[in-house]
Design a protein around this motif. Structure first.
Motif, PDB file in Angstrom:
ATOM      1  N   SER A 215     -30.073  12.917 -29.202  1.00  0.00           N
ATOM      2  CA  SER A 215     -31.570  12.603 -29.917  1.00  0.00           C
ATOM      3  C   SER A 215     -32.668  14.447 -29.460  1.00  0.00           C
ATOM      4  O   SER A 215     -32.574  14.393 -28.191  1.00  0.00           O
ATOM      5  CB  SER A 215     -32.581  11.459 -29.270  1.00  0.00           C
ATOM      6  OG  SER A 215     -31.644  10.487 -30.584  1.00  0.00           O
ATOM      7  N   VAL A 216     -32.948  14.935 -29.969  1.00  0.00           N
ATOM      8  CA  VAL A 216     -33.617  16.339 -30.296  1.00  0.00           C
ATOM      9  C   VAL A 216     -35.203  16.033 -30.437  1.00  0.00           C
ATOM     10  O   VAL A 216     -35.046  15.714 -32.056  1.00  0.00           O
ATOM     11  CB  VAL A 216     -33.757  17.395 -30.836  1.00  0.00           C
ATOM     12  CG1 VAL A 216     -34.370  18.993 -30.479  1.00  0.00           C
ATOM     13  CG2 VAL A 216     -31.950  17.733 -30.510  1.00  0.00           C
ATOM     14  N   GLU A 217     -36.116  16.486 -29.902  1.00  0.00           N
ATOM     15  CA  GLU A 217     -37.737  16.155 -29.856  1.00  0.00           C
ATOM     16  C   GLU A 217     -38.161  17.403 -30.815  1.00  0.00           C
ATOM     17  O   GLU A 217     -37.642  18.776 -29.818  1.00  0.00           O
ATOM     18  CB  GLU A 217     -38.525  15.508 -29.071  1.00  0.00           C
ATOM     19  CG  GLU A 217     -38.247  14.261 -28.287  1.00  0.00           C
ATOM     20  CD  GLU A 217     -38.872  13.534 -27.557  1.00  0.00           C
ATOM     21  OE1 GLU A 217     -39.722  14.620 -27.383  1.00  0.00           O
ATOM     22  OE2 GLU A 217     -38.261  12.277 -27.028  1.00  0.00           O
ATOM     23  N   ILE A 218     -39.138  17.892 -31.630  1.00  0.00           N
ATOM     24  CA  ILE A 218     -39.580  19.166 -32.024  1.00  0.00           C
ATOM     25  C   ILE A 218     -40.737  18.315 -32.341  1.00  0.00           C
ATOM     26  O   ILE A 218     -41.043  17.930 -33.151  1.00  0.00           O
ATOM     27  CB  ILE A 218     -38.522  19.691 -33.206  1.00  0.00           C
ATOM     28  CG1 ILE A 218     -38.702  18.564 -34.307  1.00  0.00           C
ATOM     29  CG2 ILE A 218     -37.299  19.683 -32.556  1.00  0.00           C
ATOM     30  CD1 ILE A 218     -37.880  18.907 -35.153  1.00  0.00           C
ATOM     31  N   PRO A 240     -25.147  27.404 -31.411  1.00  0.00           N
ATOM     32  CA  PRO A 240     -25.082  28.887 -30.953  1.00  0.00           C
ATOM     33  C   PRO A 240     -23.634  28.772 -31.537  1.00  0.00           C
ATOM     34  O   PRO A 240     -22.566  28.463 -31.345  1.00  0.00           O
ATOM     35  CB  PRO A 240     -25.055  29.334 -29.756  1.00  0.00           C
ATOM     36  CG  PRO A 240     -26.197  27.780 -29.486  1.00  0.00           C
ATOM     37  CD  PRO A 240     -26.184  27.076 -30.712  1.00  0.00           C
ATOM     38  N   GLY A 241     -23.455  30.132 -31.883  1.00  0.00           N
ATOM     39  CA  GLY A 241     -21.520  30.789 -32.385  1.00  0.00           C
ATOM     40  C   GLY A 241     -21.018  29.438 -33.643  1.00  0.00           C
ATOM     41  O   GLY A 241     -20.137  30.536 -34.336  1.00  0.00           O
ATOM     42  N   LEU A 343     -25.844  22.113 -25.888  1.00  0.00           N
ATOM     43  CA  LEU A 343     -25.764  22.380 -27.480  1.00  0.00           C
ATOM     44  C   LEU A 343     -26.906  21.875 -28.125  1.00  0.00           C
ATOM     45  O   LEU A 343     -27.627  22.865 -28.828  1.00  0.00           O
ATOM     46  CB  LEU A 343     -24.373  21.666 -28.286  1.00  0.00           C
ATOM     47  CG  LEU A 343     -22.762  23.464 -27.963  1.00  0.00           C
ATOM     48  CD1 LEU A 343     -21.893  22.565 -28.787  1.00  0.00           C
ATOM     49  CD2 LEU A 343     -23.360  24.393 -28.944  1.00  0.00           C
ATOM     50  N   ALA A 344     -26.891  20.821 -28.433  1.00  0.00           N
ATOM     51  CA  ALA A 344     -27.917  20.111 -28.545  1.00  0.00           C
ATOM     52  C   ALA A 344     -29.162  20.264 -28.359  1.00  0.00           C
ATOM     53  O   ALA A 344     -30.159  20.361 -29.370  1.00  0.00           O
ATOM     54  CB  ALA A 344     -27.887  18.022 -28.741  1.00  0.00           C
ATOM     55  N   GLY A 348     -32.501  22.591 -29.933  1.00  0.00           N
ATOM     56  CA  GLY A 348     -33.791  22.239 -29.893  1.00  0.00           C
ATOM     57  C   GLY A 348     -34.069  23.584 -30.032  1.00  0.00           C
ATOM     58  O   GLY A 348     -35.364  23.581 -30.696  1.00  0.00           O
ATOM     59  N   GLU A 349     -34.063  24.119 -29.069  1.00  0.00           N
ATOM     60  CA  GLU A 349     -34.694  25.208 -28.433  1.00  0.00           C
ATOM     61  C   GLU A 349     -34.950  26.166 -29.640  1.00  0.00           C
ATOM     62  O   GLU A 349     -35.740  26.918 -29.554  1.00  0.00           O
ATOM     63  CB  GLU A 349     -34.413  25.948 -27.197  1.00  0.00           C
ATOM     64  CG  GLU A 349     -34.138  24.981 -26.675  1.00  0.00           C
ATOM     65  CD  GLU A 349     -33.609  25.266 -24.905  1.00  0.00           C
ATOM     66  OE1 GLU A 349     -33.095  26.477 -25.299  1.00  0.00           O
ATOM     67  OE2 GLU A 349     -33.249  24.538 -23.660  1.00  0.00           O
ATOM     68  N   ASN A 350     -33.698  26.205 -30.282  1.00  0.00           N
ATOM     69  CA  ASN A 350     -33.325  27.717 -31.196  1.00  0.00           C
ATOM     70  C   ASN A 350     -34.440  27.100 -32.739  1.00  0.00           C
ATOM     71  O   ASN A 350     -34.734  28.177 -33.041  1.00  0.00           O
ATOM     72  CB  ASN A 350     -32.425  27.688 -31.434  1.00  0.00           C
ATOM     73  CG  ASN A 350     -31.327  28.432 -30.010  1.00  0.00           C
ATOM     74  OD1 ASN A 350     -32.249  29.145 -29.531  1.00  0.00           O
ATOM     75  ND2 ASN A 350     -29.997  28.558 -30.857  1.00  0.00           N
ATOM     76  N   LEU A 351     -34.607  25.281 -33.026  1.00  0.00           N
ATOM     77  CA  LEU A 351     -35.164  25.558 -33.668  1.00  0.00           C
ATOM     78  C   LEU A 351     -36.886  25.632 -33.561  1.00  0.00           C
ATOM     79  O   LEU A 351     -37.219  25.666 -34.526  1.00  0.00           O
ATOM     80  CB  LEU A 351     -34.399  24.360 -34.386  1.00  0.00           C
ATOM     81  CG  LEU A 351     -35.618  23.208 -35.396  1.00  0.00           C
ATOM     82  CD1 LEU A 351     -35.092  23.781 -36.852  1.00  0.00           C
ATOM     83  CD2 LEU A 351     -35.093  21.675 -35.431  1.00  0.00           C
TER      84      LEU A 351
END
Length: 392
Positions: A215-218, A240-241, A343-344, A348-351
């Motif tokens: 799970s990724v919180e944004i 990434p990639g 990767l997840a 999240g950081e990139n999003l």
């Protein structure tokens, strides 16, 4: 006095092999060993070379259904033979059981001996059936492992063979196909770079033996987060990639590049997908192939967006996969789970950066590297050790 000497014929000649179900013509000399042909011409690098003397067993393959040492088998002597390397057991049920037992019994560490060990283990199960520990150890005398002490390997074979009747060793059932002669690495790369067929959503659970949820919180309302997640090109740009090459209403093709130390993987693949706007849910089944190593990856991804607090969102991602070929050795549970988690986190950081600034820096979408991916994994392992042993 002149002494007549017989000089071995080193001229090139053509042979025909059936390798993992495909009939292939190759050009070899009289001194080329089969292991070198498999690795260098066909890029089947799951066949490992250790001693080059037929002692260690790392190069074990099946020749006409029987385990043989490919490092001491001359390629010309194998003309018209049926060859099965570790890459050829993808759909073999007995090998699936053996691989599962190896994971559960911790029967591998560095993985160098594992391809040959798996082929030998499968032969033991089929040829001998229910067999005791002493016989297993004698049968493994031709396969050396310098990591495990053999305990896990013996336990794995014993667990698979228990209660089984001997049926005789044999090659896996494969679909035979005709293919043009492979004359160079370039030609082979061009052929294998074609995407693997995509999977169907109703694939059986056994198709994907590994799975993880993350799970990724944004900091974004669910509707806005879903608008991004249903745009596959935008979502892929945050991984990434990853790159989406083409996109239709229900089909997608793409690429995934990774660089983990000496491992270089460039997967080309395709898949099918569907979206449910009402439930803010999407799913995708994909399949891809790395042209250099011949490894294949197949999997299913399901993602949902849900409310988190007053104005935030949580993106739940479920991933199930199957990795075959040379890169399958990278697919050990702990490494893969930590890698997927990292990767997840990077996704999240990139999003969040994409939504905040409207664009990603080129470095953010660069292929995954050893430093950016594995080093945080190592640090988390070390931190975990200290958390488990506070008194030390």
């Amino acid at each position: 006095m002149m002494i007549n000497q017989v000089i071995p014929d080193q001229s090139a000649r053509s042979i025909t092999l059936t390798v993992n179900g495909e009939k292939i013509a190759a050009t070899v000399t009289s001194r080329d060993v089969l292991a070198d042909v498999l690795r260098e011409q066909f890029r089947l690098t799951g066949t490992h070379l250790g001693c080059d003397q037929g002692v260690c067993g790392a190069c074990t393959i099946l020749i006409d259904g029987k385990p043989q040492r490919s490092c001491i088998a001359f390629a010309v002597d194998c003309d018209d033979s049926n060859i099965t390397t570790i890459e050829g057991f993808q759909d073999d049920p007995t090998m699936s059981y053996v691989r599962k037992a190896f994971r559960e019994k911790h029967a591998l560490q560095c993985g160098f001996c594992t391809p040959g060990m798996l082929i030998t283990a499968r032969d033991i199960v089929l040829r001998l059936g229910d067999v005791d520990e002493n016989r297993i150890r004698r049968e493994l005398a031709g396969n050396l492992c310098r990591c495990t002490g053999y305990v896990g390997i013996v336990d794995a074979i014993r667990s698979v063979s228990c209660g089984k009747a001997p049926t005789g060793s044999a090659s896996p059932v494969v679909v035979h196909q005709e293919r043009e002669a492979i004359q160079s690495v370039t030609n082979e790369t061009d052929e294998s770079s074609k995407p693997e067929p995509s999977l169907k959503r109703d694939a059986k659970p056994d198709d994907f033996p590994n799975s993880i949820s993350q799970s990724v919180e944004i900091d974004l309302p669910p509707d806005e987060a879903w608008a991004v997640m249903r745009d596959l090109k935008t979502a892929a740009s945050c991984i990434p990639g990853a790159e989406v090459v083409s996109l239709t209403e229900h089909e997608v093709t793409g690429k995934m590049h990774m660089a983990l130390g000496p491992i270089r993987a460039h997967f080309n693949g395709d898949g099918t997908y569907e979206m449910n706007d009402e439930r803010r849910e999407g799913w995708m089944t994909v399949g891809g192939r790395d042209a250099l190593t011949g490894s294949t990856a197949t999997g299913r991804i399901i993602w949902t967006v849900r409310q988190n607090g007053e104005s935030g969102s949580v993106i739940d991602v479920g991933l199930a996969w199957k990795l075959t070929g040379a890169l399958a050795q990278f697919g050990r549970g702990g490494i893969v789970i930590e890698t997927v988690r990292r990767l997840a986190s990077m996704f999240g950081e990139n999003l969040e950066q994409l939504l905040r600034e409207g664009a990603l820096t080129e470095r953010k979408n660069a292929p995954v590297g050893l430093r950016s991916l594995i080093w945080p994994v190592i640090k988390s392992w070390v931190a975990g050790i200290f958390r488990r042993n506070p008194s030390e």
